[in-house]
Design a protein around this motif. Structure first.
Motif, PDB file in Angstrom:
ATOM      1  N   ALA A 293       0.823  -1.210   0.000  1.00 38.55           N
ATOM      2  CA  ALA A 293       0.000   0.000   0.000  1.00 38.55           C
ATOM      3  C   ALA A 293       0.855   1.257   0.000  1.00 38.55           C
ATOM      4  CB  ALA A 293      -0.928  -0.010   1.218  1.00 38.55           C
ATOM      5  N   VAL A 294       1.990   1.199   0.697  1.00 38.07           N
ATOM      6  CA  VAL A 294       2.894   2.358   0.716  1.00 38.07           C
ATOM      7  C   VAL A 294       3.556   2.538  -0.642  1.00 38.07           C
ATOM      8  CG1 VAL A 294       5.021   3.263   1.719  1.00 38.07           C
ATOM      9  CG2 VAL A 294       3.274   2.261   3.202  1.00 38.07           C
ATOM     10  N   ASP A 295       4.030   1.437  -1.238  1.00 39.67           N
ATOM     11  CA  ASP A 295       4.738   1.536  -2.517  1.00 39.67           C
ATOM     12  C   ASP A 295       3.822   2.003  -3.643  1.00 39.67           C
ATOM     13  OD1 ASP A 295       7.047   0.714  -1.299  1.00 39.67           O
ATOM     14  OD2 ASP A 295       6.773  -1.410  -1.792  1.00 39.67           O
ATOM     15  N   THR A 296       2.583   1.547  -3.647  1.00 37.71           N
ATOM     16  CA  THR A 296       1.659   1.916  -4.721  1.00 37.71           C
ATOM     17  C   THR A 296       0.975   3.255  -4.481  1.00 37.71           C
ATOM     18  OG1 THR A 296      -0.113   0.659  -3.633  1.00 37.71           O
ATOM     19  CG2 THR A 296       1.208  -0.492  -5.297  1.00 37.71           C
ATOM     20  N   GLY A 297       1.153   3.822  -3.308  1.00 36.46           N
ATOM     21  CA  GLY A 297       0.534   5.107  -3.007  1.00 36.46           C
ATOM     22  C   GLY A 297      -0.872   5.012  -2.466  1.00 36.46           C
ATOM     23  N   GLU A 298      -1.372   3.794  -2.236  1.00 35.14           N
ATOM     24  CA  GLU A 298      -2.728   3.646  -1.711  1.00 35.14           C
ATOM     25  C   GLU A 298      -2.838   4.201  -0.296  1.00 35.14           C
ATOM     26  OE1 GLU A 298      -3.915  -0.368  -1.976  1.00 35.14           O
ATOM     27  OE2 GLU A 298      -3.843  -0.471  -4.167  1.00 35.14           O
TER      28      GLU A 298
ATOM     29  N   SER B 103       8.890   1.987   3.276  1.00 37.91           N
ATOM     30  CA  SER B 103       9.117   0.660   2.713  1.00 37.91           C
ATOM     31  C   SER B 103      10.364   0.022   3.298  1.00 37.91           C
ATOM     32  CB  SER B 103       9.228   0.752   1.192  1.00 37.91           C
ATOM     33  OG  SER B 103       9.455  -0.529   0.630  1.00 37.91           O
ATOM     34  N   ASP B 104      11.429   0.810   3.427  1.00 44.06           N
ATOM     35  CA  ASP B 104      12.653   0.281   4.041  1.00 44.06           C
ATOM     36  C   ASP B 104      12.423  -0.068   5.506  1.00 44.06           C
ATOM     37  OD1 ASP B 104      13.891   0.636   1.645  1.00 44.06           O
ATOM     38  OD2 ASP B 104      14.847   2.543   2.178  1.00 44.06           O
ATOM     39  N   LEU B 105      11.642   0.762   6.194  1.00 44.09           N
ATOM     40  CA  LEU B 105      11.351   0.483   7.602  1.00 44.09           C
ATOM     41  C   LEU B 105      10.585  -0.827   7.759  1.00 44.09           C
ATOM     42  CD1 LEU B 105      11.334   1.376  10.573  1.00 44.09           C
ATOM     43  CD2 LEU B 105       9.218   2.630  10.090  1.00 44.09           C
TER      44      LEU B 105
END
Length: 476
Positions: A299-304, A439-441
């Motif tokens: 969800a974070v990577d796709t911007g959702e 994402s890294d976290l």
């Protein structure tokens, strides 16, 4: 009033009697179930252990053989009857009489037929048949069982070793092996006839009535629970009604023993399932955490995630209330009306100290110090002024949120702050940076969790949980 009070002990006594009656019935049914299970296991083990029963408890074989449709094998029984007649003939007429020779010839022929037809095959006792032949071969030192039996039932051999010694060997070493051979009737389907179902039918009928009655009462006791649903909930009790695979009754019997209080299965089940449960729980928790982290990371990577926060128009809601605003409003109310009154002395002391220091360092205070006659300004005036400012600041902070106009100004400030923050967060560069960091976290969270789960023994965690549960039970 007194009559009403006297009704309570009667009701309590009636309730206790009802509870005791239920417990007694559950224990009674559990005992019947255990008896049935023991009988089932005895029936299943009867054929493999029949030789043991025949040797040590022959009365059991005498009474239970008809239930398993077991009869003495006609060939071995006829053979033993012939040996008994020969024994009587030896004692009355000796070895040289014509009837004795006839019986010996008959025994030699029956021995040949016995070895050729193998009456032990019906009972699947090939090892017993092999032992029978080896014993006779070893006794006569002849490598052929057929020749050994022929020599054994001959007048010269019986005269040489003594017929009484020969028959003693036969009764001690050969007769017990011949006695275990049996014949079982077979039905039209090619299956062995077994009348155990006639005994088990009474238990099945009892448990069927008990099962239907208990599920029916459960459906009447709990609203919204149909009789069919009650039966499905007690599905394991249906195993008591199976005419085949009767060993599956072990499960409902254990459940009944535990629920009736006759046997505490909690510790037994905990020990049996300890290691599998530990590793299963470890794998399940790892799977759930990784699933949650992966979905969050996606969800974070796709911007959702950013869209759900910044543009929640398509976000699924359970009501029209803005949850974020409601939470902030609730926290502010708790802080101003509940928390601040309790920490008011600390807040005033902090404000007094800060204002006092700021006042002394201000240009106004320095200017007063330069005015003739103001150098001796009492410190009490400064402290009173600082205390006044602290009290005024606290009252302004407390009353501004309660005042309608102050509340509107505060809400306006909050709304502008949120709108400005959302606008800044919609910046592509900012979103990319935050998404990369989050994402890294999350990736670090996964790696560290898996590393920690590998280093820790899941059995130790389960043991700790079990110890905590026991501590809670002891305290309660």
């Amino acid at each position: 009033m007194n009559e009403a009070n006297t009704d309570f002990p009667a009701r309590d006594a009636s309730s206790r009697e009802s509870t005791n009656g239920k417990r007694w019935w559950h224990k009674f049914v559990a005992v019947i179930a255990v008896a049935n299970l023991l009988l089932v296991f005895f029936n299943l083990s009867y054929i493999p252990l029949r030789d043991v029963y025949l040797r040590y408890i022959p009365a059991i074989v005498h009474h239970y053989d008809p239930i398993k449709s077991i009869e003495p094998h006609p060939d071995t029984q006829r053979y033993l009857d012939t040996v008994d007649r020969a024994t009587q003939q030896f004692a009355t007429s000796g070895l040289e009489a014509a009837p004795t020779a006839t019986l010996l010839k008959e025994l030699r022929q029956q021995s040949t037929d016995l070895i050729a037809e193998n009456p032990f095959s019906v009972a699947n006792k090939f090892a017993t048949f092999a032992k029978l032949k080896r014993r006779m071969e070893y006794q006569l030192d002849i490598p052929s069982a057929q020749q050994a039996f022929a020599t054994f039932w001959s007048s010269p051999y019986l005269a040489q070793v003594g017929w009484d010694n020969a028959l003693t060997f036969f009764d001690e070493k050969i007769r017990p092996l011949l006695a275990v051979a049996y014949f079982r009737a077979i039905d039209e389907n090619g299956q062995f006839v077994d009348y155990f179902w006639q005994i088990d039918l009474y238990f099945i009928a009892f448990f069927a009535l008990e099962f239907l009655g208990r599920t029916f009462l459960s459906s009447r006791r709990y609203e919204g629970l149909s009789w069919g649903d009650a039966i499905l909930r007690r599905w394991y009790d249906g195993l008591m009604l199976l005419p085949t695979w009767r060993w599956l009754r072990l499960l409902p019997v254990l459940v009944r023993l535990h629920k009736s209080g006759l046997v505490n299965m909690q510790r037994i089940l905990a020990q049996i399932t300890h290691e599998p449960a530990a590793y299963l729980a470890d794998r399940t928790s790892t799977f759930l955490l990784l699933r949650l982290v992966n979905q969050t990371q996606e969800a974070v990577d796709t911007g959702e995630a950013a869209q759900a926060i910044l543009q929640p128009q398509n976000y699924l809601r359970v009501s029209d209330i803005d949850k974020v605003d409601a939470i902030i409003d609730r926290v502010l109310k708790l802080s101003i009306y509940k928390v601040l009154p309790q920490v008011q002395p600390d807040v005033e002391a902090l404000l007094r100290h800060s204002l006092k220091g700021a006042f002394k360092e201000s240009d106004f205070f320095q200017m007063l110090q330069q005015i003739p006659g103001m150098q001796a300004l009492p410190m009490e005036v400064t402290e009173q002024f600082s205390e006044y400012l602290a009290q005024a600041t606290y009252e302004v902070l407390a009353n501004s949120y309660a005042d309608l106009q102050g509340r509107e100004l505060f809400d306006h400030l909050t709304q502008n702050f949120k709108q400005t923050l959302k606008q800044e967060l919609q910046d592509k560069a900012t979103q990319a940076e935050l998404q990369s960091l989050l994402s890294d976290l999350l990736e670090e969270l996964k790696l560290n969790y898996i590393q920690g789960s590998v280093q820790k023994n899941p059995e130790a965690t389960l043991a700790e949980a079990e110890q905590l549960r026991q501590d809670v039970e002891e305290r309660s």
